[in-house]
Write a protein that holds these residues in place. Structure first.
Motif, short mmCIF file in Angstrom:
data_model
loop_
_atom_site.label_atom_id
_atom_site.label_comp_id
_atom_site.label_asym_id
_atom_site.label_seq_id
_atom_site.Cartn_x
_atom_site.Cartn_y
_atom_site.Cartn_z
N LEU A 214 12.54 11.41 -12.04
CA LEU A 214 12.12 11.60 -11.53
C LEU A 214 12.42 10.61 -10.59
N ALA A 215 12.67 9.47 -10.70
CA ALA A 215 13.41 7.89 -9.99
C ALA A 215 14.31 8.34 -9.21
N GLN A 216 15.57 8.87 -9.61
CA GLN A 216 16.64 10.04 -9.11
C GLN A 216 16.76 10.74 -7.40
N HIS A 217 14.51 11.33 -7.29
CA HIS A 217 14.46 11.77 -6.28
C HIS A 217 12.98 11.25 -5.69
N GLY A 218 13.78 9.83 -6.20
CA GLY A 218 12.07 9.15 -5.26
C GLY A 218 10.86 9.50 -5.46
N PHE A 219 10.55 9.65 -7.11
CA PHE A 219 8.62 10.51 -6.90
C PHE A 219 8.11 9.42 -7.83
N VAL A 220 9.03 8.10 -8.60
CA VAL A 220 8.84 6.87 -9.32
C VAL A 220 9.58 5.43 -8.95
N GLU A 221 9.32 4.61 -9.16
CA GLU A 221 9.73 3.74 -9.03
C GLU A 221 10.12 2.47 -10.01
N GLU A 222 10.63 1.55 -10.03
CA GLU A 222 10.73 0.11 -11.17
C GLU A 222 8.87 -0.58 -10.57
N ALA A 223 8.54 -0.97 -11.18
CA ALA A 223 7.50 -1.36 -10.61
C ALA A 223 7.79 -3.19 -10.92
N GLU A 224 7.08 -3.66 -10.25
CA GLU A 224 7.07 -5.65 -10.97
C GLU A 224 7.49 -6.06 -11.90
N PRO B 210 7.74 -1.55 -16.58
CA PRO B 210 6.56 -0.29 -15.64
C PRO B 210 6.91 0.72 -14.47
N TRP B 211 6.12 1.28 -14.27
CA TRP B 211 6.93 2.42 -13.77
C TRP B 211 5.33 2.91 -12.91
N GLN B 212 6.26 3.05 -11.64
CA GLN B 212 4.93 2.95 -10.31
C GLN B 212 5.39 4.96 -9.57
N VAL B 213 4.69 5.28 -8.91
CA VAL B 213 4.31 5.90 -7.66
C VAL B 213 4.49 5.47 -6.32
N PRO B 214 5.94 5.31 -5.75
CA PRO B 214 5.48 4.99 -4.23
C PRO B 214 4.72 5.89 -3.51
N MET C 165 0.47 -1.17 -0.47
CA MET C 165 0.26 0.33 0.25
C MET C 165 0.73 0.93 -0.33
N PRO C 166 0.84 2.23 -0.39
CA PRO C 166 1.74 3.44 -1.04
C PRO C 166 1.41 4.36 0.33
N ASN C 167 2.40 4.87 0.02
CA ASN C 167 2.54 6.24 2.31
C ASN C 167 2.05 7.12 1.60
N PRO C 168 0.95 7.69 1.78
CA PRO C 168 0.65 9.17 1.62
C PRO C 168 1.35 10.34 2.20
N HIS C 169 1.40 10.73 1.24
CA HIS C 169 1.96 12.96 1.72
C HIS C 169 3.26 12.22 1.97
N ARG C 170 4.34 12.26 1.17
CA ARG C 170 5.50 12.22 1.14
C ARG C 170 5.98 13.94 1.47
N ARG C 171 6.65 14.03 2.70
CA ARG C 171 7.24 14.96 2.72
C ARG C 171 8.32 15.68 2.16
N LEU C 172 8.27 15.98 1.68
CA LEU C 172 9.52 17.30 0.58
C LEU C 172 10.32 18.44 1.90
N SER C 173 11.70 18.24 1.53
CA SER C 173 12.59 19.08 2.04
C SER C 173 13.33 20.19 1.44
N ASP C 174 13.67 19.05 0.42
CA ASP C 174 14.89 19.91 -0.84
C ASP C 174 14.23 20.42 -1.87
N PRO C 175 14.56 21.15 -1.83
CA PRO C 175 14.10 22.19 -3.25
C PRO C 175 14.54 21.99 -4.18
N ARG C 176 15.39 20.67 -4.47
CA ARG C 176 15.29 20.52 -5.88
C ARG C 176 14.71 19.07 -5.48
#
Length: 87
Positions: free
Chosen positions: A58-68, A76-80, A1-12
């Motif tokens: 997007l994957a470099q910053h953890g916004f997407v990841e490879e799906a199985e 395939p790609w998915q949002v974590p 199950m995806p984790n809700p509301h990722r906290r962004l802390s880095d302007p990059r």
């Protein structure tokens, strides 16, 4: 199950997300579930190579990841997780 509301802390992180194609990719993956770069390209009227490049950014910053379940170009790609917040 995806984790809700990722906290962004880095302007990059915001900079990586602040591109129309990347925002559209995150939105489509959030709504549709895992998709390949080719499937995203078809839906966004972009090239698969362009979508693949943006997916890697997007994957470099953890916004997407490879799906199985895929290999090579059929990866395939998915949002974590769903949602973001900035403190």
């Amino acid at each position: 199950m995806p984790n809700p509301h990722r906290r962004l802390s880095d302007p990059r992180e915001l900079n990586a997300l602040a591109h129309p194609v990347r925002m559209a990719i995150v939105e489509l993956l959030s709504i549709s579930g895992p998709l390949t770069a080719t499937e995203l390209a078809d839906r966004l009227d972009e090239t698969p190579a362009n979508c693949s490049w943006h997916l890697r950014k997007l994957a470099q910053h953890g916004f997407v990841e490879e799906a199985e379940g895929g290999k090579g170009r059929q990866r395939p790609w998915q949002v974590p997780g769903l949602g973001f917040r900035w403190d």
